[in-house]
Each structure stands twice: as C-alpha cells, then as structure tokens.
Design a protein around this motif. Structure first.
Motif, PDB file in Angstrom:
ATOM      1  N   ASP A   1      37.984  47.850  34.785  1.00 41.86           N
ATOM      2  CA  ASP A   1      38.602  46.880  33.906  1.00 41.86           C
ATOM      3  C   ASP A   1      38.308  46.347  33.037  1.00 41.86           C
ATOM      4  O   ASP A   1      37.174  47.081  32.341  1.00 41.86           O
ATOM      5  CB  ASP A   1      39.063  45.547  35.246  1.00 41.86           C
ATOM      6  CG  ASP A   1      37.674  44.931  35.691  1.00 41.86           C
ATOM      7  OD1 ASP A   1      36.916  44.987  35.016  1.00 41.86           O
ATOM      8  OD2 ASP A   1      37.701  44.526  36.675  1.00 41.86           O
TER       9      ASP A   1
ATOM     10  N   SER B   1      43.717  53.660  40.216  1.00 38.91           N
ATOM     11  CA  SER B   1      43.375  52.983  38.847  1.00 38.91           C
ATOM     12  C   SER B   1      42.116  53.276  38.156  1.00 38.91           C
ATOM     13  O   SER B   1      40.848  53.184  38.770  1.00 38.91           O
ATOM     14  CB  SER B   1      43.613  51.478  39.037  1.00 38.91           C
ATOM     15  OG  SER B   1      43.262  50.831  37.729  1.00 38.91           O
TER      16      SER B   1
ATOM     17  N   LYS C   1      43.944  50.330  43.926  1.00 41.61           N
ATOM     18  CA  LYS C   1      42.776  49.817  43.560  1.00 41.61           C
ATOM     19  C   LYS C   1      42.195  49.145  45.191  1.00 41.61           C
ATOM     20  O   LYS C   1      43.095  48.285  45.526  1.00 41.61           O
ATOM     21  CB  LYS C   1      42.507  49.311  42.559  1.00 41.61           C
ATOM     22  CG  LYS C   1      43.456  47.919  42.358  1.00 41.61           C
ATOM     23  CD  LYS C   1      42.970  47.264  40.818  1.00 41.61           C
ATOM     24  CE  LYS C   1      43.884  46.278  40.439  1.00 41.61           C
ATOM     25  NZ  LYS C   1      43.648  45.733  39.073  1.00 41.61           N
ATOM     26  N   ASP C   2      41.047  48.756  45.381  1.00 46.93           N
ATOM     27  CA  ASP C   2      40.470  47.870  46.285  1.00 46.93           C
ATOM     28  C   ASP C   2      40.875  46.420  45.854  1.00 46.93           C
ATOM     29  O   ASP C   2      40.630  46.176  44.733  1.00 46.93           O
ATOM     30  CB  ASP C   2      38.987  48.149  46.473  1.00 46.93           C
ATOM     31  CG  ASP C   2      38.874  49.628  47.152  1.00 46.93           C
ATOM     32  OD1 ASP C   2      39.783  50.364  47.525  1.00 46.93           O
ATOM     33  OD2 ASP C   2      37.589  49.975  47.109  1.00 46.93           O
TER      34      ASP C   2
ATOM     35  N   SER D   1      37.562  51.497  40.810  1.00 50.75           N
ATOM     36  CA  SER D   1      38.263  50.503  41.354  1.00 50.75           C
ATOM     37  C   SER D   1      38.421  50.795  42.980  1.00 50.75           C
ATOM     38  O   SER D   1      38.953  49.928  43.481  1.00 50.75           O
ATOM     39  CB  SER D   1      39.760  50.364  40.838  1.00 50.75           C
ATOM     40  OG  SER D   1      40.235  51.628  40.657  1.00 50.75           O
ATOM     41  N   SER D   2      38.002  51.978  43.105  1.00 52.91           N
ATOM     42  CA  SER D   2      38.321  52.406  44.727  1.00 52.91           C
ATOM     43  C   SER D   2      37.281  53.352  45.126  1.00 52.91           C
ATOM     44  O   SER D   2      37.301  54.500  45.367  1.00 52.91           O
ATOM     45  CB  SER D   2      39.606  52.905  44.904  1.00 52.91           C
ATOM     46  OG  SER D   2      40.959  52.344  44.849  1.00 52.91           O
TER      47      SER D   2
ATOM     48  N   GLY E   1      33.735  47.313  38.354  1.00 52.56           N
ATOM     49  CA  GLY E   1      35.380  47.511  38.376  1.00 52.56           C
ATOM     50  C   GLY E   1      35.778  48.554  37.165  1.00 52.56           C
ATOM     51  O   GLY E   1      35.153  48.167  36.186  1.00 52.56           O
TER      52      GLY E   1
ATOM     53  N   SER F   1      39.119  36.354  42.959  1.00 58.04           N
ATOM     54  CA  SER F   1      39.025  37.791  42.940  1.00 58.04           C
ATOM     55  C   SER F   1      39.212  38.379  41.516  1.00 58.04           C
ATOM     56  O   SER F   1      39.769  37.903  40.733  1.00 58.04           O
ATOM     57  CB  SER F   1      40.470  38.233  43.651  1.00 58.04           C
ATOM     58  OG  SER F   1      40.632  39.790  43.492  1.00 58.04           O
ATOM     59  N   THR F   2      38.246  39.313  41.256  1.00 63.99           N
ATOM     60  CA  THR F   2      38.389  40.039  39.847  1.00 63.99           C
ATOM     61  C   THR F   2      39.197  41.161  39.884  1.00 63.99           C
ATOM     62  O   THR F   2      39.292  41.754  38.860  1.00 63.99           O
ATOM     63  CB  THR F   2      36.951  40.279  39.708  1.00 63.99           C
ATOM     64  OG1 THR F   2      36.188  41.214  40.585  1.00 63.99           O
ATOM     65  CG2 THR F   2      35.942  39.128  39.689  1.00 63.99           C
ATOM     66  N   THR F   3      39.661  41.470  40.926  1.00 67.63           N
ATOM     67  CA  THR F   3      40.679  42.594  40.863  1.00 67.63           C
ATOM     68  C   THR F   3      42.078  42.425  41.162  1.00 67.63           C
ATOM     69  O   THR F   3      42.708  43.143  40.687  1.00 67.63           O
ATOM     70  CB  THR F   3      40.105  43.578  42.231  1.00 67.63           C
ATOM     71  OG1 THR F   3      40.460  42.894  43.440  1.00 67.63           O
ATOM     72  CG2 THR F   3      38.684  44.061  42.303  1.00 67.63           C
ATOM     73  N   HIS F   4      42.268  41.349  41.590  1.00 62.47           N
ATOM     74  CA  HIS F   4      43.810  40.988  41.620  1.00 62.47           C
ATOM     75  C   HIS F   4      44.224  39.720  41.124  1.00 62.47           C
ATOM     76  O   HIS F   4      42.963  38.874  41.726  1.00 62.47           O
ATOM     77  CB  HIS F   4      44.478  41.234  43.280  1.00 62.47           C
ATOM     78  CG  HIS F   4      44.243  42.623  43.598  1.00 62.47           C
ATOM     79  ND1 HIS F   4      43.191  43.190  43.871  1.00 62.47           N
ATOM     80  CD2 HIS F   4      45.413  43.645  43.720  1.00 62.47           C
ATOM     81  CE1 HIS F   4      43.573  44.419  44.083  1.00 62.47           C
ATOM     82  NE2 HIS F   4      44.947  44.607  44.145  1.00 62.47           N
TER      83      HIS F   4
END
Length: 732
Positions: free
Chosen positions: A484, A651, A279-280, A460-461, A482, A252-255
């Motif tokens: 980030d 985010s 965020k998703d 992010s969402s 994203g 996962s690149t988000t979490h």
C-alpha cells in the motif's frame, strides 16, 4: 506446462451488463451481479458461480471466535457443481459447519477424508445438494458445492476459533481473504507410484513412499480475465471486541473501518459495508495496563476430557541493544514475477534502510532468486561504507521476473563459511507464492544450525503459513510489509530494527506439577514485543508455583510464576471453552509439521492427527466436514456442469504472476515472454476473437519447432545469585 488446446476449450468471454438488466433475466439473491463471467466448459457457455461472504468475528481478550458464511449463487439455467478455493488463518481451528438452502439447515459431519469424499460424491451423483470442506494446506481450503441449482443460493457457515498473537507490543488478528497464485517449481523427472485420490479436488502422489499433496487447480481470476464493470465487492464484516482490561487502541492498516463503542467493548464494520476480497484483513489492538505483565495462565476443565491450560510468556524488558553482538546478515530477496510492481519496490525500500543501518562490525551478503539464484558477492563483506554503497547499487538494479525457486536460494544462504565470532541472521523477503512448502521448511530445519531466520512477507495476501513456519524453524520471527501507500515507512521501520532475541534457551520448570501433551516441546527464543504461548493438559487442579528459565545475553534468568488451575467444580468463563479446541489445533499443527518434514510416511502420526480431528470435531488434512441435503435438488444430475468460483486478482500482484488465466493444471508458474503475451491476447479477446485461433496456432507451431515454452524474464531458592527485577524476572 502450457496446454494450447486446454486454453481454447476453456476460453473466457466477457459479457458485461448493468445490474438492472441482469436482474430482469433471473433473481439475483446476492444483489451484486453488475456483470457476468462466462467460460466455455465441456463445449458449452457457462456463467461462473457467484459468491458473497460474511465474517462475524467475536474477540474476547486474545481469543477470536469466527463464523464465516459463504453464499453461492448459480446464475445459469443449468445446474452447477461449484468449487471455491479460499484461505483461513493457518492456526484457525474449524470445529463446525452447516449448509443452509431453501429454509433447511443441515449440520455437517466430521469424517475421515476419504469417507467424507465418498459421501459427497454419492450425494452429487444422486442429485442431492451437498458441501465438502477439504484442507490442502493449513491455510488453504476448498469448499465444493454439489447440485447448485439456478436461482437457489446455498450458504455454508464455517465456525472456527483462533488465538490472537502479540506482535510488536500489540495484538494482531489476521483474517486471510484470498489465495495468491502458487509456483510449483520446475518439473522433476520422478517415477510416480499409483496416485491415491483423496477427494474430488485433492490428489496425493506417492513417490518412493512419500505422500506429496497436489495443490488444487487455481481458478479463474476476475481482474485478469474480465471487465472491471463486474462488482466484486462481495465481503462484509461484523466484529465485536471485549476485554478485561480497557481497549486502548483498535485499528487496521489494510481496511477502513467504522468503529463504535467504549473502552470496554467495541464494534467494527467495513467503512464501505462491503469490500473486495483481494487482500488479507489485519486488525491490531492494544490493551491498557499491560506494561508490567510478563506471564499469565488461563485454564479450563471439562468433565469428560480433563483440564487444558494456556501459558503466555513475554521476555524481560531489557534494552535490546545490549543483546546485539557481531552479526552476519544474509539478505535473500525474491525477484520472481509475482513480486513485480509494489512488492519489489517495498523490498528495495527495506534493503536501502537495512544496508544503511548496518554497523561497522557487521558482515553482509545479498542473494536474489527467481528461476535461479545469483549473488552480489560470493562471500560476506564487511559493512564498510564502500561495500554498503556497492550493495545499494546492486539492489537498485534488481527487477521482477520468472519463477520462484526458493529452495535453491535457501541452500545458497547457508552455503558459505560464516565469519568468525558472528551470529548468522538470514533475512528473507518474499510473498511466499510457492506450492511445495514442505521442501523449503525441511531445508531450513536441516540447515539452520545456530543461525536465525527472519521472514518478511511483502504484499497484501502473503503465504503466512510458509513464512511463519520458516521463522519457527529458524528461531526467528515473521513480519509483513503491505502493498500500500505506506510501505516505504513500514519497510524502513522493520529494516532498522533487525532484532536479536532478548530471551534464549527458554525452558519451564513445572516444579512437580504433572502436565502432559504440551503444544511445544522445543520452545523458541523470545523477541521484544512478542509473546510465547504454551498449551497443555493437566489432571490435578489447584495453586502451583512454576519457574520460567532462560538466558539474557548469556546471563541466566528465571521467573517464578504463581498459577491456579481450574477444577471441575469451578465456574468456567465462556471464552475459556475455546481452550480445548485451540490445544487440539496446536497438537495437529505440530504433528502435521513432523509428518510433512519426516517424509509423510509415518502412519502412526497420520493416525494421531486423524484421531485428534475426529475426537475434537476439527478439520485437518485427514478429516473433512461434509453436509448432504435430505431431499433431491437436481433430478437430472448428469446434466450438471462443474465450475470454479472466480477469484479477484490479489492487490499489488502483477498480472504476469497468473499463468494463462489459470485455466488448467494445479501449479501456478509465473509467465514471461510467450505466456505473458498469451495473457494479453486473451485479455483482448472481445476485440480479436476472429484472429485468436490463428495466432495461437502460430505460437503452437513456434513451440513445436523450438521447444521453447517460456522466456526467463513458591519454591524459589533465594540463595541463588539472582537479582529481582520489577517485571518479575530474576537475573544473575
């Protein structure tokens, strides 16, 4: 519209306390109360309801079955009616719901929307605990909880299934976690017929026979209006994955995830156990030994309903470069207030890479939009080094501010003459935070012609429902950058790879096989790294040969495919049981698109959507799940106060994207000037309470004097001239 008096009546006050102190006052079943949020509601101070969510995700191959458990807690000594605005994946098929309280587990019933709303309202008035799920958009829902009593949590379990798409060669599961703000657009002087109240928080305006869904009121926002001492880590995850092929990659690149297991089965949780729902969650995975797979079919047979199938098609593995001709690229950039900070920086990174990688025979245009749409040049320019440099300088000077008048920008993108012998590609960069998706999707549907539209979601969402709908109408694709630290790299990779379709004019020759109620009658083009899923129904089982046809760079292409459809006597694997539900959800999704774009006046379509929802126990825009307790929870229901569960600030989204702490109205304009100043004032209310009333009165006087409310800041014929390729396709 900004309403001063409403802001005063719903003014936020911070009360920050240690979790131990809060626990001393009353039980905290969620164990997450590091602070409280107090609002003035109906003249009294009320702590807003708290929330804890848990996702139980079971992925088998390319099907995900999810249970989302939402636990609500009332931290007050007075009863509450709570409302929670939350997202789901736009293709999620919600097929069951239960409500759990004080040892009871109540199974929700699926009903027509108005009937479900009436049942809920009666239970609410009688003092019974109840929950009502309402769909406002395919990806936006509210959960209403009636008679949430102090210290007595209520948990709602939602069960849904979804297929997992293949994106850039890997499977991608998206679990949205927060609804971003929505900009409803400038007010238009329209004559409304009598409003049709559909549920407690969803109304439909009837305008000249068109039903226009209003968005629910956007709730309070934690990061904007409260202290950072409040613990908002309220989401947990348990995920398991199994596949017939080895799992060669999972990430996962988000979490950050804690991953265990072997190549045949894996488990994952959030590394920190709990996360902030700002965020998703995006999970990607790869399955080994898939390099030669270009098509396949799964099927499932139910005695009562017949057979259902899912056909997955991938394009021929030919060099993409060979498919690229002369292009006109029209870049449309969102510079509205919600794009401030990281999103606008990511858009600029994308544009720098995209412009630098233009070929000498390309043409390009650049449009930016907020409240208004402006252009770098009115007509497309040849991609000379001089013009590319000028375009780069134009992009570097862009800044974020204002509303999101997206429809006008799309009209401008199609409003000029296209250079001769080119393919027009509209490249659209936005977070998609608008409310009137129907109008925008309709514009693309009407204007796309032979062009393509590629949608890049920045943030992010992102509003994925909107962007993927635009890509579908534009026979293109959607990608996401994203907000980030790695956005520069991601943006540049996407920008350098503005693909043209590998396989166009896709069709299926069923070769005498009787199929019905296909999920897609008009098949989209296929791009490298993508896959096309076609769902449908059948009555006759057995083996068949079908042919998939298309064109590769203008050349005819055909693939014969041997398939076997399950019969009633065959054993069915558990994961295939989801096929009827996914088929029904796809039918609903397609009919809902047709209903919306056609003006929302087709009663036959509305009835078809409703019937599918009731027959397959599915949540839709015209059906809702409702659960009611058997016993009374509240013996004085008239004393109950209504309040919304606050949401975290998305985010990477700037504070100015939220209107006046979103305490009134159903729209979410992005404030500048005076409105932005008021947000700052309210953010400092603990220090300036004594002066706030006089300051607001001064601003109210200014608005009255000037009228200014904001400042814009088997049957293959082998005699045909085809050549057989190793990946199964025959090309001429």
């Amino acid at each position: 519209m900004f309403e001063i008096t409403r802001v005063l009546s719903l003014l936020f006050i911070f009360v920050v306390s240690a979790s131990s102190d809060a626990g001393a006052e009353q039980p905290d079943p969620l164990g997450k109360k590091a602070g409280t949020i107090i609002a003035m509601l109906d003249g009294q101070q009320v702590e807003l309801p708290l929330l804890s969510s848990h996702y139980d995700v079971d992925v088998v191959g390319d099907i995900a079955q999810v249970t989302l458990s939402q636990t609500f807690l009332n931290p007050n000594d007075v009863p509450l009616h709570a409302t929670y605005l939350f997202p789901l994946n736009q293709k999620a098929a919600v097929h069951a719901m239960e409500m759990e309280l004080e040892g009871q587990r109540v199974v929700a019933q699926i009903k027509e929307k108005q009937e479900a709303s009436a049942v809920f309202k009666q239970a609410k008035a009688e003092g019974k605990a109840a929950s009502l799920l309402t769909q406002h958009r395919p990806n936006m829902f509210t959960q209403d909880i009636a008679n949430l009593m102090p210290g007595k949590p209520i948990t709602v379990h939602l069960h849904y299934v979804q297929s997992v798409s293949k994106v850039d060669g890997a499977y991608e599961l998206v679990v949205p976690m927060v609804v971003g703000p929505r900009y409803e657009g400038a007010a238009e002087p329209v004559q409304l017929d009598k409003p049709d109240v559909m549920s407690g928080s969803d109304e439909v305006d009837v305008v000249s026979g068109w039903e226009i869904d209003r968005l629910p009121a956007y709730p309070q926002v934690i990061a904007v209006s409260t202290s950072k001492a409040i613990d908002s880590r309220r989401v947990s995850l348990d995920m398991s994955m199994t596949a017939a092929l080895p799992i060669s990659g999972l990430w996962s690149t988000t979490h950050n995830l804690s991953i265990s297991g072997d190549e045949n089965k894996k488990q994952a949780t959030f590394e920190k156990t709990r996360e902030v729902d700002n965020k998703d969650f995006v999970l990607r995975y790869e399955l080994a030994a898939e390099t030669s797979v270009t098509a396949g079919l799964d099927s499932y047979y139910e005695d009562e309903k017949g057979g259902f199938f899912s056909l997955l098609i991938e394009p021929p593995k030919v060099p993409v470069e060979a498919t690229i001709g002369k292009r006109e690229l029209v870049f449309v950039l969102d510079t509205s207030g919600s794009m401030g900070g990281t999103p606008i920086a990511a858009s600029k990174a994308f544009m720098r890479a995209a412009i630098n990688n233009l070929r000498s025979d390309d043409y390009f245009r650049i449009l930016r939009f907020a409240n208004e749409t402006t252009a770098f040049e009115e007509q497309s320019l040849i991609a000379s080094e001089h013009n590319k440099q000028a375009g780069l300088e134009y992009v570097s000077g862009l800044y974020a501010g204002g509303g999101t008048e997206l429809n006008a920008a799309l009209k401008a993108a199609f409003g000029t003459q296209q250079p001769k012998d080119t393919t027009r590609i509209v490249v659209f960069l936005t977070d998609g935070y608008i409310g009137n998706e129907r109008k925008v999707i309709q514009t693309v549907s009407n204007r796309i012609g032979n062009a393509r539209l590629y949608a890049f979601g920045v943030g992010s969402s992102v509003n994925r429902f909107l962007l993927e709908a635009l890509a579908a109408e534009g026979r293109g694709y959607a990608r996401y950058v994203g907000a980030d630290e790695s956005f520069h790299e991601t943006a540049e990779v996407f920008a350098k790879d503005l693909k043209t379709p590998v396989l166009t004019d896709v069709s299926i020759d069923w070769n005498g096989l009787a199929v019905e109620e296909l999920s897609a009658t008009k098949l989209p083009d296929l791009f490298k790294g993508r896959a096309l899923r076609v769902l449908g129904r059948y009555q006759k089982s057995g083996k068949h040969t079908i042919f998939i046809n298309g064109r590769v760079n203008g050349q005819a292409a055909r693939m014969p495919l041997e398939i076997e459809l399950s019969g009633r006597t065959q054993q069915q694997s558990p994961e295939k049981k989801a096929l009827p539900i996914i088929w029904a959800r796809e039918q609903i999704f397609a009919k809902n698109r047709e209903y919306a774009i056609g003006g929302s006046s087709n009663l036959a379509l509305k009835n078809e959507i409703t019937k599918l929802g009731l027959d397959h126990s599915l949540q839709t825009r015209f059906t809702s799940f409702v659960a009611v307790s058997e016993t009374l929870a509240n013996h004085d229901p008239k004393s109950t106060v209504s309040a919304s569960v606050p949401l975290p600030q998305v985010s990477g989204v700037a504070t100015k994207a939220y209107p006046n702490l979103n305490l009134s109205g159903s729209s979410a304009p992005e404030p500048e000037g005076i409105m932005g100043l008021l947000i700052v004032i309210m953010g400092l209310v603990a220090r300036f309470r004594q002066n706030l009333v006089s300051m607001v009165r001064s601003l109210r006087s200014f608005i009255t004097r000037t009228g200014q409310r904001s400042v814009p800041l088997e049957g293959l014929d082998r005699s045909l001239p085809y050549t057989l390729r190793r990946d199964g396709w025959w090309l001429d």
